[in-house]
Design a protein around this motif. Sequence first.
Motif, PDB file in Angstrom:
ATOM      1  N   VAL A  89      -0.270  35.238 -62.824  1.00 31.73           N
ATOM      2  CA  VAL A  89      -0.484  36.229 -61.769  1.00 31.73           C
ATOM      3  C   VAL A  89      -1.800  35.918 -61.079  1.00 31.73           C
ATOM      4  O   VAL A  89      -2.740  35.432 -61.718  1.00 31.73           O
ATOM      5  CB  VAL A  89      -0.472  37.669 -62.342  1.00 31.73           C
ATOM      6  N   ALA A  90      -1.846  36.180 -59.780  1.00 34.79           N
ATOM      7  CA  ALA A  90      -3.091  35.969 -59.035  1.00 34.79           C
ATOM      8  C   ALA A  90      -3.239  37.045 -57.968  1.00 34.79           C
ATOM      9  O   ALA A  90      -2.263  37.424 -57.319  1.00 34.79           O
ATOM     10  CB  ALA A  90      -3.105  34.586 -58.393  1.00 34.79           C
ATOM     11  N   VAL A  91      -4.459  37.509 -57.837  1.00 38.65           N
ATOM     12  CA  VAL A  91      -4.825  38.482 -56.805  1.00 38.65           C
ATOM     13  C   VAL A  91      -6.045  37.920 -56.086  1.00 38.65           C
ATOM     14  O   VAL A  91      -7.020  37.534 -56.740  1.00 38.65           O
ATOM     15  CB  VAL A  91      -5.196  39.854 -57.426  1.00 38.65           C
ATOM     16  N   VAL A  92      -5.979  37.869 -54.769  1.00 42.93           N
ATOM     17  CA  VAL A  92      -7.124  37.455 -53.970  1.00 42.93           C
ATOM     18  C   VAL A  92      -7.367  38.545 -52.934  1.00 42.93           C
ATOM     19  O   VAL A  92      -6.450  38.965 -52.237  1.00 42.93           O
ATOM     20  CB  VAL A  92      -6.887  36.093 -53.275  1.00 42.93           C
ATOM     21  N   VAL A  93      -8.616  39.002 -52.881  1.00 44.65           N
ATOM     22  CA  VAL A  93      -8.988  40.100 -51.986  1.00 44.65           C
ATOM     23  C   VAL A  93     -10.194  39.665 -51.160  1.00 44.65           C
ATOM     24  O   VAL A  93     -11.169  39.139 -51.702  1.00 44.65           O
ATOM     25  CB  VAL A  93      -9.346  41.375 -52.791  1.00 44.65           C
ATOM     26  N   ALA A  94     -10.118  39.914 -49.859  1.00 44.80           N
ATOM     27  CA  ALA A  94     -11.230  39.602 -48.973  1.00 44.80           C
ATOM     28  C   ALA A  94     -11.659  40.862 -48.228  1.00 44.80           C
ATOM     29  O   ALA A  94     -10.828  41.690 -47.853  1.00 44.80           O
ATOM     30  CB  ALA A  94     -10.836  38.516 -47.975  1.00 44.80           C
ATOM     31  N   SER A  95     -12.973  40.988 -48.053  1.00 42.48           N
ATOM     32  CA  SER A  95     -13.539  42.113 -47.315  1.00 42.48           C
ATOM     33  C   SER A  95     -14.851  41.668 -46.691  1.00 42.48           C
ATOM     34  O   SER A  95     -15.320  40.560 -46.931  1.00 42.48           O
ATOM     35  CB  SER A  95     -13.773  43.309 -48.242  1.00 42.48           C
ATOM     36  N   ALA A  96     -15.449  42.569 -45.940  1.00 42.19           N
ATOM     37  CA  ALA A  96     -16.735  42.242 -45.334  1.00 42.19           C
ATOM     38  C   ALA A  96     -17.816  42.085 -46.396  1.00 42.19           C
ATOM     39  O   ALA A  96     -18.730  41.282 -46.238  1.00 42.19           O
ATOM     40  CB  ALA A  96     -17.133  43.317 -44.321  1.00 42.19           C
TER      41      ALA A  96
END
Length: 141
Positions: A89-96
């Motif tokens: 499983v993989a989760v990638v999250v991008a934000s400021a």
Amino acid sequence: MPFLTDLPIDLGRLHAAVQAPDRGGVAAFVGLVRDHHQGRAVLRLDYSAYGPMAEAECGRIVAEAEARWAVAVALQHRVGALAIGDAAVAVVVASAHRDEAFAACRHVIEEVKRRVPVWKREYYADGTVAWVDPSAAMQHA
């Protein structure tokens, strides 16, 4: 991009899906198949899922995270036969900023483990096979 895949997870593709010029913080979680579980040697495992329900629930989890934080989320979970060291499983999250990315990433993986109908069958070195209760994993998190 579907949330479930029987192909190896492409982390570069997940990262590219959330990249944008205004997103300077990226957090990722990758769950790898390990060689042990509760003191037993694991040789390999199989993941199975109720596809339509799992896809819908993953979509809800991603939407919840993107509504709660100013983030973009990419998520994939493997199904089928996996070897030791494979990404399950993989989760990638991008934000400021990093704080939101970390918080949303943690939220997504915890909710996936809690809510998504994906089941794990482990094959042990002693020749036995067992289904692993996904809710038990939450107790060890």
